[in-house]
Every structure is written in structure tokens, then in C-alpha cells.
Scaffold this motif. Structure first.
Motif, mmCIF file in Angstrom:
data_model
loop_
_atom_site.group_PDB
_atom_site.id
_atom_site.type_symbol
_atom_site.label_atom_id
_atom_site.label_comp_id
_atom_site.label_asym_id
_atom_site.label_seq_id
_atom_site.Cartn_x
_atom_site.Cartn_y
_atom_site.Cartn_z
ATOM 1 N N LEU A 153 0.837 -1.200 0.000
ATOM 2 C CA LEU A 153 0.000 0.000 0.000
ATOM 3 C C LEU A 153 0.875 1.254 0.000
ATOM 4 C CD1 LEU A 153 -2.675 -1.193 2.602
ATOM 5 C CD2 LEU A 153 -3.059 -0.815 0.161
ATOM 6 N N LEU A 154 1.936 1.226 0.820
ATOM 7 C CA LEU A 154 2.831 2.376 0.897
ATOM 8 C C LEU A 154 3.550 2.587 -0.435
ATOM 9 C CD1 LEU A 154 4.334 1.817 4.468
ATOM 10 C CD2 LEU A 154 3.121 3.875 3.709
ATOM 11 N N HIS A 155 4.028 1.498 -1.007
ATOM 12 C CA HIS A 155 4.800 1.585 -2.258
ATOM 13 C C HIS A 155 3.976 2.217 -3.377
ATOM 14 C CE1 HIS A 155 7.979 0.146 -5.069
ATOM 15 N NE2 HIS A 155 6.960 0.142 -5.923
ATOM 16 N N TYR A 156 2.705 1.825 -3.479
ATOM 17 C CA TYR A 156 1.869 2.324 -4.577
ATOM 18 C C TYR A 156 1.089 3.593 -4.195
ATOM 19 C CZ TYR A 156 3.143 -1.793 -7.196
ATOM 20 O OH TYR A 156 3.875 -2.740 -7.871
ATOM 21 N N GLY A 157 1.399 4.136 -3.028
ATOM 22 C CA GLY A 157 0.771 5.397 -2.639
ATOM 23 C C GLY A 157 -0.719 5.276 -2.383
ATOM 24 N N VAL A 158 -1.171 4.106 -1.962
ATOM 25 C CA VAL A 158 -2.588 3.950 -1.598
ATOM 26 C C VAL A 158 -2.734 4.372 -0.134
ATOM 27 C CG1 VAL A 158 -4.510 2.336 -1.361
ATOM 28 C CG2 VAL A 158 -2.869 2.046 -3.241
ATOM 29 N N ASP A 159 -3.265 5.563 0.071
ATOM 30 C CA ASP A 159 -3.350 6.118 1.425
ATOM 31 C C ASP A 159 -4.636 5.620 2.090
ATOM 32 O OD1 ASP A 159 -3.188 7.570 3.719
ATOM 33 O OD2 ASP A 159 -3.452 9.535 2.770
ATOM 34 N N ILE A 160 -4.489 4.861 3.163
ATOM 35 C CA ILE A 160 -5.677 4.289 3.815
ATOM 36 C C ILE A 160 -6.070 5.062 5.076
ATOM 37 C CG2 ILE A 160 -5.307 1.973 2.877
ATOM 38 C CD1 ILE A 160 -4.311 1.168 5.717
ATOM 39 N N SER A 161 -5.325 6.120 5.388
ATOM 40 C CA SER A 161 -5.611 6.864 6.620
ATOM 41 C C SER A 161 -7.059 7.366 6.613
ATOM 42 C CB SER A 161 -4.638 8.034 6.743
ATOM 43 O OG SER A 161 -4.928 8.752 7.903
ATOM 44 N N GLY A 162 -7.805 6.978 7.623
ATOM 45 C CA GLY A 162 -9.200 7.410 7.760
ATOM 46 C C GLY A 162 -10.166 6.706 6.811
ATOM 47 N N ARG A 163 -9.657 5.786 5.994
ATOM 48 C CA ARG A 163 -10.517 5.093 5.019
ATOM 49 C C ARG A 163 -11.054 3.786 5.604
ATOM 50 N NH1 ARG A 163 -8.900 7.180 0.019
ATOM 51 N NH2 ARG A 163 -10.921 6.484 -0.753
ATOM 52 N N ARG A 164 -12.067 3.256 4.903
ATOM 53 C CA ARG A 164 -12.676 1.993 5.372
ATOM 54 C C ARG A 164 -11.965 0.801 4.752
ATOM 55 N NH1 ARG A 164 -19.120 3.442 4.965
ATOM 56 N NH2 ARG A 164 -18.908 5.331 6.187
ATOM 57 N N VAL A 165 -11.378 -0.018 5.597
ATOM 58 C CA VAL A 165 -10.712 -1.247 5.138
ATOM 59 C C VAL A 165 -11.490 -2.431 5.692
ATOM 60 C CG1 VAL A 165 -8.618 -2.648 5.303
ATOM 61 C CG2 VAL A 165 -8.423 -0.174 5.031
ATOM 62 N N VAL A 166 -11.884 -3.345 4.830
ATOM 63 C CA VAL A 166 -12.550 -4.559 5.309
ATOM 64 C C VAL A 166 -11.645 -5.751 5.025
ATOM 65 C CG1 VAL A 166 -14.500 -6.137 4.939
ATOM 66 C CG2 VAL A 166 -14.897 -3.675 5.138
ATOM 67 N N ILE A 167 -11.337 -6.485 6.076
ATOM 68 C CA ILE A 167 -10.521 -7.690 5.946
ATOM 69 C C ILE A 167 -11.451 -8.892 6.090
ATOM 70 C CG2 ILE A 167 -8.602 -9.031 6.907
ATOM 71 C CD1 ILE A 167 -7.525 -6.363 8.061
ATOM 72 N N GLN A 207 0.004 5.084 12.433
ATOM 73 C CA GLN A 207 1.352 5.164 11.857
ATOM 74 C C GLN A 207 1.237 5.160 10.329
ATOM 75 O OE1 GLN A 207 3.136 1.625 13.457
ATOM 76 N NE2 GLN A 207 2.126 0.288 12.014
ATOM 77 N N PRO A 208 2.323 5.532 9.625
ATOM 78 C CA PRO A 208 2.253 5.524 8.160
ATOM 79 C C PRO A 208 1.865 4.141 7.641
ATOM 80 C CG PRO A 208 4.269 6.602 8.918
ATOM 81 C CD PRO A 208 3.632 6.020 10.133
ATOM 82 N N GLY A 209 1.003 4.130 6.655
ATOM 83 C CA GLY A 209 0.532 2.849 6.110
ATOM 84 C C GLY A 209 -0.575 2.240 6.955
ATOM 85 N N GLY A 210 -1.039 2.985 7.964
ATOM 86 C CA GLY A 210 -2.104 2.486 8.836
ATOM 87 C C GLY A 210 -3.176 3.543 8.995
ATOM 88 N N ASN A 211 -3.694 3.632 10.244
ATOM 89 C CA ASN A 211 -4.642 4.705 10.561
ATOM 90 C C ASN A 211 -6.005 4.532 9.883
ATOM 91 O OD1 ASN A 211 -4.593 6.773 12.327
ATOM 92 N ND2 ASN A 211 -3.727 8.281 10.922
ATOM 93 N N ALA A 212 -6.294 3.310 9.432
ATOM 94 C CA ALA A 212 -7.567 3.077 8.736
ATOM 95 C C ALA A 212 -8.659 2.680 9.730
ATOM 96 C CB ALA A 212 -7.394 1.971 7.703
ATOM 97 N N ALA A 213 -9.910 2.797 9.290
ATOM 98 C CA ALA A 213 -11.039 2.262 10.051
ATOM 99 C C ALA A 213 -11.214 0.820 9.572
ATOM 100 C CB ALA A 213 -12.283 3.083 9.769
ATOM 101 N N VAL A 214 -10.736 -0.126 10.367
ATOM 102 C CA VAL A 214 -10.670 -1.518 9.911
ATOM 103 C C VAL A 214 -11.826 -2.339 10.472
ATOM 104 C CG1 VAL A 214 -9.266 -3.623 9.894
ATOM 105 C CG2 VAL A 214 -8.149 -1.394 9.746
ATOM 106 N N THR A 215 -12.463 -3.083 9.597
ATOM 107 C CA THR A 215 -13.497 -4.033 10.016
ATOM 108 C C THR A 215 -13.037 -5.423 9.600
ATOM 109 O OG1 THR A 215 -15.176 -2.369 9.566
ATOM 110 C CG2 THR A 215 -15.956 -4.637 9.788
ATOM 111 N N VAL A 216 -13.192 -6.378 10.505
ATOM 112 C CA VAL A 216 -12.818 -7.759 10.185
ATOM 113 C C VAL A 216 -14.090 -8.594 10.100
ATOM 114 C CG1 VAL A 216 -11.474 -9.768 10.909
ATOM 115 C CG2 VAL A 216 -10.632 -7.467 11.418
ATOM 116 N N VAL A 217 -14.297 -9.253 8.973
ATOM 117 C CA VAL A 217 -15.473 -10.129 8.834
ATOM 118 C C VAL A 217 -14.999 -11.579 8.683
ATOM 119 C CG1 VAL A 217 -17.010 -8.354 7.928
ATOM 120 C CG2 VAL A 217 -15.572 -9.635 6.341
ATOM 121 N N HIS A 218 -15.892 -12.512 8.963
ATOM 122 C CA HIS A 218 -15.490 -13.914 9.073
ATOM 123 C C HIS A 218 -16.679 -14.826 8.797
ATOM 124 C CE1 HIS A 218 -17.372 -13.089 12.861
ATOM 125 N NE2 HIS A 218 -16.495 -12.104 13.038
ATOM 126 N N SER A 219 -16.501 -16.092 9.119
ATOM 127 C CA SER A 219 -17.519 -17.072 8.709
ATOM 128 C C SER A 219 -18.856 -16.910 9.427
ATOM 129 C CB SER A 219 -16.984 -18.491 8.912
ATOM 130 O OG SER A 219 -16.800 -18.734 10.278
#
Ligand code: NAP
Length: 292
Positions: free
Chosen positions: A149-163, A182-194
């Protein structure tokens, strides 16, 4: 829309360039840097991953050691190998290739490892360091995804990430890493599962969707918001064919997507070696301190 590719190769090359320099600098201060692998059983895919790790070691000037615990061995024999590696001065870091065959307890093996030799960053002490944001080896696949994400400049800070997936080697540590301040982080992360009845309820809201399951095609275009960033971490095998969790057709809806081959896997190996060189540096520094 045709997504741009999050190729792992350039990310891994940049990491390995840095690793090569650090290995060379360290080797001048003392003996070569050693990474060991432990393969339990004879799973073909696992043996292939281990082989790739040894090839990567050779390419950066690290010495690699291999230990094979056959399928018919006991857990006690696996723990003996772990104990030997903990005491082996030529080994700076090592990993037990996972998953291990039925009848072996990976968690017990991880708990028995010296956390300061844990190249995969999966010992509970190192997972705890990740929670506290203290320096230490970071699980290699999550670290590789963040590097991508860092290499390709995909900024996830404050964005919605679903794992999708909460396994201890990928989904769960990745959620810690990407939500960290921290750099490359700072996202609003949701984890979904079975236990989640409809994954789309979550993935359709996401700026970034990361698949970490191991079920082919579990992520399909319908589940994505147009322009989402899509990363495939989960893989399974049908004979010799690698099957990703993310259906290939997702490329028509995503803005960025990992390729079917040469995505997260190559960054994982690079991060493993980066962990190993960092462990070796720490050992050398503390040996030097002790020696005065
Ligand atoms: P794991 O521990 O088996 O975790 C799989 C996760 O997927 C679990 O959390 C499980 O949910 C979830 N899951 C299963 N079926 C689901 C469904 N229908 N809907 C939503 N979630 C579902 O595996 P892992 O060790 O984390 O690895 C995950 C994948 O990543 C595997 O394919 C592995 O090969 C791959 N991997 C790749 C790399 C690499 O270098 N590319 C490295 C490590 C792992 P529950 O918790 O509810 O059971």
C-alpha cells in the motif's frame, strides 16, 4: 474500468535491496546472518514456499538452514528442533512453516520459540509488541501488504478497510497493523469472518477489501464498491493450480488489484528476510554492548 496492478515484485525488490546492504554490513561485523526453516510433514505447497525462502536468502547473502520434521514424527520431536534452533548461535531467526499437519500443535511450537529469533513475528510476545507498537518482527504477510500500500501510494488513513478472515497469521495481525496510528495504517478496519451472514454488507462500503480466507473466489465483483482497492492474501491449491480468494473479474470493478501471481506472496518473503536481518542486528548490538 480496468484496475491497475499492485505488483509485488517492485515492492519486494526495494525491500530486498535494503536487506542486502544490511546483511553485507552485518557480515563485516561478524559471521554471516543465518535464517532457518522448519518444515513439518511433506505438503507440496509448503515445501515450495520453504524452497523460495531459501532461494531468497541466497540472493541477499544470508545463510539458510533447513530442518525437516517428517509426518510420522511426534510433537516432542518438533519441540526438540525448536529448542535446538533457540540455542544455535549460527541461527539469527527461524520459522516453522504453517500450516502444520494434523497431530502437531503449531501454537505450542510458537510458544516454545525464542521471541528474539521469531522471523515470522508470530510468537505471542511479538504479537504483543505489535499491539503496543513496540519494535519487533511483524508478521510477514501483513507487513508485506502494508508495504505494498505504501509503495503504490494507496493512502488508507481514515478510510474503510474490510478484511475478510480473522486467522492468526494474516487477518487478525493485519487488522492491528492497518488500524495502528502510523504511516501505512490509521484506517477504520473491520474484520469479517464465517459468522457474518452477508459479507457484502461490509465489503460494499469498503475503500479497500483484503481477502484472507483460503476459499477460491469468495470475493466477487458484486461485493465491491466501484473503484475499491482489492488485495488477495488468501490462496488455495487445486493440484498445481493456485486459486486466489479474489475472483479475477474483480479487476473490472477495482481501481487497484493484486495480480493472480506475483502479488502478496513475494512481499511476504521479502518481509521475512527483513525481519531476520533486524533480529540479527539486534543480537549483534546487544552482544557488542555485553562485550563492552
Ligand atoms: P485461517 O486461520 O484458516 O483463517 C481463515 C479465516 O477465514 C478464518 O477467520 C475463517 O473464519 C475465515 N473464513 C472461512 N470461511 C469463511 C467464509 N465463508 N466467509 C468469511 N470468512 C471465512 O487461515 P490463515 O492462516 O489466516 O490464512 C488465510 C489465507 O491466507 C490462507 O489461504 C493462507 O494460505 C493465506 N496465506 C497466504 C500467505 C501468503 O504469503 N500469500 C501467507 C499466510 C497465509 P472463522 O474464524 O470464523 O473460522
Amino acid at each position: 474500468m480496468q484496475a491497475k496492478l499492485l505488483e509485488g515484485g517492485p515492492v519486494a525488490e526495494a525491500i530486498l535491496r535494503d536487506v542486502r546492504q544490511r546483511v553485507s554490513a552485518l557480515s563485516q561485523r561478524r559471521r554471516p546472518i543465518g535464517l532457518a526453516t522448519v518444515l513439518v510433514g511433506s505438503d507440496r505447497a509448503s515445501a515450495g514456499y520453504v524452497r523460495k525462502k531459501h532461494e531468497a536468502c541466497e540472493a541477499v547473502g544470508m545463510v539458510s538452514h533447513h530442518h525437516h520434521v517428517p509426518e510420522g514424527a511426534t510433537q516432542a520431536e518438533l519441540l526438540e528442533v525448536v529448542d535446538r534452533l533457540n540455542r544455535d548461535a549460527a541461527v539469527d531467526g527461524y520459522l516453522v512453516q504453517h500450516p502444520v499437519p494434523p497431530g502437531f500443535d503449531l501454537n505450542q511450537a510458537l510458544l516454545s520459540m525464542d521471541p528474539d529469533k521469531d522471523a515470522d513475528g508470530l510468537h505471542p510476545v511479538n504479537l504483543g509488541r505489535l499491539v503496543l507498537q513496540e519494535p519487533g518482527p511483524i508478521p510477514a504477510t501483513p507487513a508485506g501488504i502494508r508495504a505494498m500500500l505504501l509503495h503504490y501510494g494507496v493512502d488508507i488513513s481514515g478510510r474503510r478497510v474490510v478484511i475478510v478472515g480473522r486467522g492468526p497469521t494474516l487477518g487478525r495481525p493485519l487488522s492491528l497493523l492497518l488500524s495502528a496510528k502510523q504511516p501505512g495504517g490509521n484506517a477504520a478496519v473491520t474484520v469479517v469472518h464465517s459468522a457474518v451472514p452477508d459479507l457484502s454488507d461490509y465489503t460494499r462500503q469498503a475503500d479497500v477489501v483484503i481477502a484472507a480466507v483460503g476459499k477460491p473466489g469468495i470475493v466477487v465483483p458484486d461485493m465491491l464498491r466501484p473503484g475499491a482497492v482489492v488485495i488477495n492474501g488468501g490462496i488455495s491449491w487445486k493440484g498445481r493450480k493456485l486459486l486466489p480468494d479474489v475472483a479475477e473479474s474483480c479487476a473490472e470493478r477495482a481501481s487497484w488489484i493484486t495480480p493472480r501471481l506475483g502479488g502478496v506472496g513475494v512481499t511476504t518473503v521479502a518481509m521475512l528476510l527483513r525481519n531476520a536481518v533486524a533480529l540479527a542486528e539486534r543480537r549483534v548490538d546487544s552482544d557488542d554492548l555485553r562485550a563492552g
